[in-house]
Structure formats: C-alpha cells, structure tokens
Design a protein around this motif. Structure first.
Motif, short mmCIF file in Angstrom:
data_model
loop_
_atom_site.label_atom_id
_atom_site.label_comp_id
_atom_site.label_asym_id
_atom_site.label_seq_id
_atom_site.Cartn_x
_atom_site.Cartn_y
_atom_site.Cartn_z
N ALA A 35 55.10 31.14 118.31
CA ALA A 35 55.30 32.47 118.87
C ALA A 35 56.09 32.43 120.18
CB ALA A 35 53.95 33.15 119.09
N PHE A 36 55.93 31.35 120.94
CA PHE A 36 56.65 31.23 122.20
C PHE A 36 58.16 31.15 121.97
CE2 PHE A 36 52.40 29.60 123.12
CZ PHE A 36 52.08 30.35 124.24
N ASP A 37 58.56 30.54 120.85
CA ASP A 37 59.99 30.46 120.53
C ASP A 37 60.56 31.85 120.29
OD1 ASP A 37 59.77 27.73 120.73
OD2 ASP A 37 59.58 27.40 118.57
N VAL A 38 59.76 32.72 119.67
CA VAL A 38 60.20 34.09 119.44
C VAL A 38 60.25 34.86 120.76
CG1 VAL A 38 59.79 36.22 118.14
CG2 VAL A 38 59.13 34.01 117.15
N ALA A 39 59.21 34.68 121.57
CA ALA A 39 59.13 35.40 122.86
C ALA A 39 60.31 35.05 123.75
CB ALA A 39 57.81 35.06 123.55
N LYS A 40 60.75 33.79 123.71
CA LYS A 40 61.89 33.37 124.54
C LYS A 40 63.18 34.09 124.16
CE LYS A 40 60.02 28.72 125.30
NZ LYS A 40 60.11 27.29 124.89
N MET A 41 63.25 34.56 122.92
CA MET A 41 64.46 35.24 122.44
C MET A 41 64.41 36.75 122.68
SD MET A 41 64.70 33.19 118.80
CE MET A 41 66.35 33.70 118.36
N ALA A 42 63.26 37.25 123.13
CA ALA A 42 63.10 38.69 123.31
C ALA A 42 63.92 39.20 124.49
CB ALA A 42 61.62 39.03 123.52
N GLN A 43 64.53 40.36 124.32
CA GLN A 43 65.39 40.94 125.35
C GLN A 43 64.58 41.77 126.34
OE1 GLN A 43 68.42 43.21 123.32
NE2 GLN A 43 69.78 41.44 123.18
N VAL A 44 65.11 41.86 127.54
CA VAL A 44 64.50 42.69 128.57
C VAL A 44 64.63 44.16 128.18
CG1 VAL A 44 64.62 43.39 131.00
CG2 VAL A 44 64.96 40.99 130.37
N THR A 45 63.54 44.92 128.35
CA THR A 45 63.54 46.33 127.94
C THR A 45 64.16 47.25 128.98
OG1 THR A 45 61.35 46.73 128.88
CG2 THR A 45 61.44 45.95 126.60
N GLY A 46 64.18 46.81 130.25
CA GLY A 46 64.65 47.68 131.32
C GLY A 46 63.59 48.64 131.80
N GLN A 47 62.38 48.53 131.26
CA GLN A 47 61.28 49.39 131.66
C GLN A 47 60.32 48.61 132.56
OE1 GLN A 47 59.56 50.49 127.90
NE2 GLN A 47 61.28 51.80 127.29
N ARG A 48 59.42 49.36 133.21
CA ARG A 48 58.41 48.69 134.02
C ARG A 48 57.49 47.86 133.14
NH1 ARG A 48 53.32 49.24 135.33
NH2 ARG A 48 53.10 51.15 134.10
N TRP A 49 57.13 48.41 131.97
CA TRP A 49 56.29 47.68 131.01
C TRP A 49 56.54 48.25 129.62
CZ3 TRP A 49 53.73 43.30 131.66
CH2 TRP A 49 52.89 42.88 130.62
N PRO A 50 56.67 47.40 128.61
CA PRO A 50 56.70 45.94 128.68
C PRO A 50 58.01 45.43 129.27
CG PRO A 50 57.20 46.66 126.46
CD PRO A 50 56.83 47.89 127.22
N ILE A 51 57.95 44.24 129.81
CA ILE A 51 59.15 43.67 130.42
C ILE A 51 60.15 43.25 129.36
CG2 ILE A 51 60.02 41.83 131.93
CD1 ILE A 51 57.25 41.86 133.30
N VAL A 52 59.65 42.59 128.30
CA VAL A 52 60.53 42.17 127.19
C VAL A 52 59.93 42.64 125.87
CG1 VAL A 52 61.33 40.13 128.43
CG2 VAL A 52 59.41 39.92 126.86
N GLY A 53 60.75 42.66 124.84
CA GLY A 53 60.27 42.98 123.50
C GLY A 53 60.57 44.39 123.06
N LYS A 54 61.82 44.63 122.62
CA LYS A 54 62.19 45.96 122.11
C LYS A 54 61.73 46.09 120.66
CE LYS A 54 66.31 46.55 125.01
NZ LYS A 54 67.78 46.76 125.00
N ARG A 55 60.97 47.12 120.37
CA ARG A 55 60.45 47.33 119.02
C ARG A 55 61.55 47.82 118.07
NH1 ARG A 55 54.27 49.16 118.51
NH2 ARG A 55 53.40 48.22 120.39
N LEU A 56 61.42 47.44 116.81
CA LEU A 56 62.35 47.93 115.79
C LEU A 56 62.02 49.37 115.43
CD1 LEU A 56 62.50 44.76 113.52
CD2 LEU A 56 64.42 45.75 114.79
N VAL A 57 60.74 49.69 115.34
CA VAL A 57 60.26 51.06 115.17
C VAL A 57 59.04 51.23 116.06
CG1 VAL A 57 61.12 51.62 112.86
CG2 VAL A 57 59.03 50.30 113.08
N SER A 58 58.83 52.42 116.54
CA SER A 58 57.83 52.64 117.59
C SER A 58 56.41 52.34 117.16
CB SER A 58 57.92 54.08 118.10
OG SER A 58 57.67 54.99 117.04
N GLU A 59 56.06 52.61 115.88
CA GLU A 59 54.66 52.51 115.50
C GLU A 59 54.25 51.15 114.95
OE1 GLU A 59 56.35 55.11 112.08
OE2 GLU A 59 57.05 54.32 113.99
N PHE A 60 55.16 50.18 114.91
CA PHE A 60 54.84 48.84 114.44
C PHE A 60 55.25 47.81 115.50
CE2 PHE A 60 54.93 51.21 110.50
CZ PHE A 60 53.86 50.66 109.79
N PRO A 61 54.51 46.70 115.59
CA PRO A 61 54.74 45.73 116.67
C PRO A 61 55.90 44.76 116.43
CG PRO A 61 52.89 45.02 115.35
CD PRO A 61 53.31 46.35 114.80
#
Length: 730
Positions: free
Chosen positions: A508-534
């Motif tokens: 999972a850490f390998d995936v997390a390292k590839m996650a992009q910054v959201t530009g929001q206060r929270w979450p810092i990284v991890g843009k969802r593909l659709v809002s209701e699924f993780p």
C-alpha cells in the motif's frame, strides 16, 4: 483416454485454527494476542527461495521478451485464473522454469465472478451425509483446510465472516444445528470459530432487516470471505516475483508437438502464442504444458486431440449487488432452501451487499451476461427473508454479473445442481496435463496435485511443493493498523487508507507514494476517482505496474468499481482512460476505443443494460390522475416557456434562483440518465415515465427526480437543496 478423478488428500500441515471476530482489524489483533497461537506452519524453506523481483516487477514487455527468448521452459501454464496462477506459483517455487499465458486479463473469467466466499461448502457436506458420499466428504474436509491456509497467506485480502441461518420452523432448529456442528467438526483444528444458536430477539438485534413473522431463532457459523479478483492477481504477481514469466493478453493459437524418438508418438512441447494487443506471434517451448483454462478446458484439449470427448459442463451463476444498508456491516445470511431448492447467500462485501447465486446450464462464452429473470429470482428470494418494512426494489440493483462454473461431469448429465465440484487431473497420450473443475477455495491443493502429476508423468526434476503457508503478494508487512501509518505518513483520508491497506497489504505504501497532492487542507494526497468510493487516481498508475492493459482491467479487477456500482464506474471511466492514455502513450483513437469497450463491458456484463431496460421509450406510465397532475406541475416549474421539454439551461436557471450551483458537466450527466432518445433534453413523457418507474421500484435514487422534487420544495420553503447522488441503481 481414461480420466482419473482425484480424491483430495487431507494433508494437514502444522495446525491451528484461525480465530474469528466480527471485524477484520479486531480479528488480526485477537490472533496476535493469543499466547501459543497454533498457526499454520509457514514453509521453513521460504527464506531459501530466491525472489528475483522482490523490489519491482518486470514490465509486461519484459515478460513477453522472456517468453519469446527462453530456449525452453519446464512448465507452461495456459490460463490465468485462480487455478492457473496457482499452478504457476507452485511450479516456480519448486525451482521449475515457469511460464504462464492468459488470453485476456488475470481473473477476467470465473475467478472474479464468485460469491467471494472461502468455504468448505455447507451444502456439499449435507449431500455427503445424506447420500453417504465419502468423496464429497473428503472434498469438504480439504476445502476447510485450504480455507484456513488462504486466510493465513493473504490476511489483507481475506477475513472470517459470520453467516446467519434464520430458522422459521421449530423442527428445523435441531436439524440445522446438527448439520452446522458437523461442519465445525469436519474443520477440526481449522474451525474458525464455533457456531452458535441465537434466540429470536438476539437474531433480530444482530440482523434487524430480518423478517420477524414466525422466526424461531437462528444459527450462526463462520466461513471466510475475500476479494476474489485481487486474490487471483496476488497469486499471479507472487509467481512473477519468484521468477515466472507471466503475460496476460497472450493467447495460445495452437499447441506445438514433436515426435518422441523412442515411442514414435507425438508429444506436446509448447505452444504457438499471440500477443493480443500487438498481434505478434511467437513460440513458447516447454517440457510440460498445463491446461488450466476453466470453462474453456475442452477447447484446449481439442487442440491436442480433436475427437476427444468433452468433460466440462458449464453452469451460470448470477450475483447482484445492492446498497450496504440491506445487511449488517459484518453478518451474512444463508437461505438454505429457496423456492426451487437452490442456496442463496446474502453477504456484506466492500461496504455493499452481494446476493446470489443461481445455477443454470449455459453455453461457454468469454462474455456472460446476467439475465433479468435471474436478477428478479434473487430479488424475490431476498424479499422472502427480509422484513416487509424493507422495500427490496429492482432499482436498487447497483451491479449484476454472471460467472461460468467449470463443473466436471459425465457429458450425458443434464442436471448441474447435483454436481459436486470435484476436480479432475488428467494427462493425455501426448503429455498435455489438464486440471478441470474444483472450487476457488481449493485452488492451491489442485495446483499441487497437478504439478505432482506433471512431475511424475513427464519426469521433471523438481523440489517438493512449498505453497502451504507461502505468503502472497502484499501479505508480508500487513498489520491491522497499517492504515494508520498511511494516514499519518501521507495525509490520506482514513477510508482511503483502510481501502489501500486491505487491497494492497504491505504494498500500500507504494501506491501512497504515487498519490497526487489534492491542494486541499485535508486530505493532503489522494484524489478520488468518484466521490462515494475510496478508489484514488494513483491506483490507476499502480494498476499498470500490475499488468493492467485496458480500462476494463482497472474498473473490474485492479479496483472493483465495476462490480460495485456500474453507474459510478461509468462516471470514473473518462478520467481512468485519460490517466492510462498519458502513461501508455495512447492515441486519441485508442482512448476512444478503450472508453467504448469499457462502456460496452458495463452495459452487457455488469448489468447496466438491465438498468436501461427498466426505463425505455415504451415504458408504461402507471400513474393515477392526481400523480400526473402533481408531476406535470413540478415539471413546469422548470419548463417556464411550456416547451414540453427541459434542458440543462432550464435546470440551471431554477437552481441559481435558489442560490445553488452545479457543474455543467454534472448536470449533463443527470439529464442524460433520463434522456431516452439522447437528444439533449428531457420531454414531459420521459419525466412521467421516470416517475412511474420510481413508483414501481424499477428505478431508485434518480438524481433528476430527487433534484426536481427538492428544488420544488425549496422554491416553496426557501430551504437548502441537496443534489448528491446516493447510489443510483441499475
């Protein structure tokens, strides 16, 4: 050719039950807290096994090069389902030079379309006892051993699940209790947790959706549950880690044969393969070819010997997915005797509820389609067990699929429901080794016996089997609290972190390292593909490293979005194709092709077509006079000019008047769901057909219906309006 039906050995290794608790995290914490916990013995030789690709998997191009350039493999496995991947992992860990080819994607067939259970088979044990069938008894006993092993080697992808069997007649209570206790007894030291009886009040407390009338009590027993496609992929990736050359989208065109100098007979010595993506053909030489093609078993056997009799009788099993509120978070339900004698499971899975399955003879196809009759049969059976307060609506079906079971039987048999899922291992006169039939749960023992047969029959030099207790991809490094580190170290949402931990385990850490910054206060990284699924965008990039070649691979097997909600998957597709296109240098033509192929997959194979058929231009409008007047009034709130239709401009104008702003693209999607003739507008008849379908339960959670109703109320009350989509049925 004579076939040998294999009775599985009950080869218990080490010992120890896997403890069960009501939550995955609690389960793992409980297991590690028990003193002297008797776990399955991990392979002592595991440390001695070389892992050539421990850090990074070779690319698909590198795998194809290995297939082309290797002078001769010891073993070539044809088929990338659970059994085929299991054979490849078994072979490579025996120090055999191993190759695997799959004409579609790993787990693209039956292995991704199961009930998601890791089980011994309660109904098989019942038949074994009632019919005094020792063979079925042995099958259940070994499956229970394999269940325990699978829970050990992939703890991130699997967990025990309590399943309730409601009882509505007093005499059935001791009958079912005795049967379930026998299931515990057969499991022996591998029993997950002892079954128990519940009173009526306690059963309703744990499963409040249950029908109360005539309920006597319930029995709860334990089986395992897993993410089947990800588990299959973990097996294939583990084989690749240990050095097997594995390639998806690589089909066998024909078998290669050579004449044996001693006997003068032709012997299989490999296969002519074709890269489905590029069309390039090449030969793969091998001392042994294993046929592990599931429902397509007979197709490969006929490549070897044209006149050979069929041994596979396919059976279709349909499942549906409905919203998670239909079942408790961690309690399944078993209907042991449906109206036609079949068994229906009703299980929580990935925060949704899965119900199935059917069992009907079918023809072999690579693209099975769920039928409306089967979907309605499952819904009817579900209604029989749920409280009348819970309205089971056809419109709540979020996804539906059909999987083909590769049952092994006498070619003259017509009844697939009475067939036990025994497997057959055979070797033809030319040396083609075939493994057919069996269950998902027993893939490992089936692979072991297949390799034993190949080693003995073809004189291969190999080590003993090492797959009992051998951790699968992601299993090492996983802990129940791993997700907390993901939240703390990377700034991921808790739900996203939990999803990554339970999907990728230690990777999972390998995936997390590839996650992009959201530009929001929270979450810092991890843009969802659709809002209701993780699911996040980084998973699409990581999927390519896991040999995903198409958008379908991502929505169906790297993530499970297509299996959980086809409407959400459809919405995520453009972004998925965009990300893959950039990474794989797709042309615009290729992107369009991928998008259309994925939409076709959702439409036909994942139940989107069934949703469309619930609302058509010929749908009957079943509304009374007062309802028609009320809905026309609502429609004309938006159709100010009395045009007879509304567009996004009309909807936008009303929303702006109450200070609500919705993205124009989102509005287009909302209207497109109801726009039957696809002319960019919704006519009054289309709106009335929609409201009629909503009334009959054929369509639920229509965004346009909810939006217009809430806007009408807001115009009267000047209150807030919500427009979030709550699921959207198919």
């Amino acid at each position: 050719m004579a076939f040998r039906k294999v009775l599985r050995r009950t080869a218990f290794v080490g010992g120890g039950a896997v403890a069960a608790a009501f939550g995955l995290s609690q389960l793992k914490e409980y297991r590690r807290a028990q003193p002297g916990w008797a776990r399955l013995a991990h392979v002592t030789a595991e440390a001695e096994l070389k892992v050539p690709y421990a850090d990074e998997l070779p690319s698909r191009q590198a795998q194809l090069a290995a297939l082309r350039d290797t002078e001769e493999f010891d073993v070539l496995v044809v088929g990338g389902g659970a059994t085929g991947a299991g054979c490849a992992l078994d072979a490579v860990t025996r120090n055999l030079k191993t190759a695997l080819v799959e004409r579609s994607d790993f787990s693209s067939g039956t292995s991704s379309r199961s009930t998601k259970l890791i089980h011994g088979g309660v109904r098989y044990l019942q038949k074994a006892i009632m019919q005094l069938d020792h063979e079925q008894y042995l099958m259940v006993k070994e499956a229970l051993h394999e269940r325990a092993n699978l829970l050990e080697i992939a703890p991130h992808l699997s967990a025990p699940l309590p399943i309730m069997l409601p009882v509505y007649k007093w005499w059935q209570l001791p009958y079912y209790w005795a049967g379930i206790k026998m299931y515990d007894l057969v499991a022996g030291i591998h029993c997950l947790k002892s079954s128990y009886v519940l009173s009526k009040s306690k059963a309703l407390e744990l499963f409040p959706m249950l029908k109360k009338d005539k309920l006597v009590g319930a029995i709860v027993y334990y089986d395992g549950q897993h993410n089947d496609a990800r588990m299959n992929l973990a097996i294939a990736l583990s084989a690749a880690r240990y050095g097997a050359a594995v390639a998806n989208y690589t089909e066998v065109v024909r078998l290669l044969k050579t004449k044996d100098q001693q006997s003068g007979k032709e012997k299989v010595c490999g296969a002519r393969c074709r890269d489905v993506i590029t069309g390039q053909e090449f030969d793969v030489k091998a001392k042994c070819v294993i046929n592990a093609t599931g429902p397509f078993t007979d197709s490969l056997r006929k490549m070897d010997e044209q006149k050979v009799a069929n041994i596979c009788q396919p059976s279709a099993g349909v499942h549906i997915v409905i919203p998670g509120y239909y079942s408790p978070d961690n309690m399944g339900l078993l209907d042991p005797a449906t109206s036609d004698g079949r068994v229906i499971f009703f299980l929580p899975w990935e925060n949704m509820t899965i119900a199935g399955t059917t069992d009907t003879p079918t023809s072999v196809t690579a693209h099975p389609i769920p039928g409306e009759d089967d979907i309605n049969f499952i819904l009817t059976e579900v209604r029989n067990y749920l409280s009348p307060d819970v309205e089971v609506r056809r419109g709540d079906v979020l996804a539906a699929w059909s999987g083909i079971r590769p049952l092994v039987t006498d070619p003259n048999s017509k009844d697939t429901q009475s067939i036990c899922r025994n497997h057959v291992v055979s070797m033809s006169d030319s040396g083609l080794v075939t493994i057919a039939g069996g269950k998902w749960t027993t893939y490992r023992s089936m692979a072991e016996e297949t390799l034993d047969t190949a080693v003995k029959g073809l004189g291969l030099t190999a080590e003993p089997c090492r797959t009992v207790g051998l951790m699968l991809e992601g299993g090492k490094g996983w802990t129940p609290t791993l997700y907390i580190r993901l939240v703390q170290d990377y700034g991921l949402e808790k739900e996203v972190a939990q999803h990554l931990a339970s999907t990728y385990g230690g990777k999972a850490f390998d995936v997390a390292k590839m996650a992009q910054v959201t530009g929001q206060r929270w979450p810092i990284v991890g843009k969802r593909l659709v809002s209701e699924f993780p699911y996040i965008e980084a998973e699409v990039l990581y999927a390519i490293k896991e040999y995903a070649c198409t958008a379908i691979d991502v929505i169906a097997r790297r993530t499970r979005l297509g299996f959980l909600n086809v409407q959400a998957a459809d919405e995520a597709l453009p972004r998925i194709v965009q990300i893959m296109g950039k990474e794989l240098n797709w042309s615009q033509e290729k992107k369009t092709e991928e998008l259309e192929a994925a939409k076709k997959f959702l439409y036909h194979e994942m139940g989107y077509r069934s949703r469309s058929e619930q609302l058509t231009k010929t749908s009957e409008i079943n509304l009374d006079y007062q309802e028609v007047v009320r809905y026309k009034k609502r429609f004309h709130r938006f159709d100010k000019e009395t045009k007879g239709f509304i567009t996004t401009v009309d909807v936008q104008r009303v929303l702006e008047s109450i200070n609500i702003h919705i993205d124009e693209n989102a509005l287009h999607e909302i209207l497109n769901e109801v726009d039957l003739n696809k002319n960019g507008q919704v006519e009054i008849d289309e709106f009335l057909q929609l409201m009629s379908a909503v009334k009959k339960g054929q369509v639920s959670d229509s965004r346009l219906a909810i939006l217009m109703k809430t806007a009408e109320e807001t115009l009267d009350m000047r209150g807030p309006v919500t427009v979030d989509r709550s699921g959207g049925g198919v």
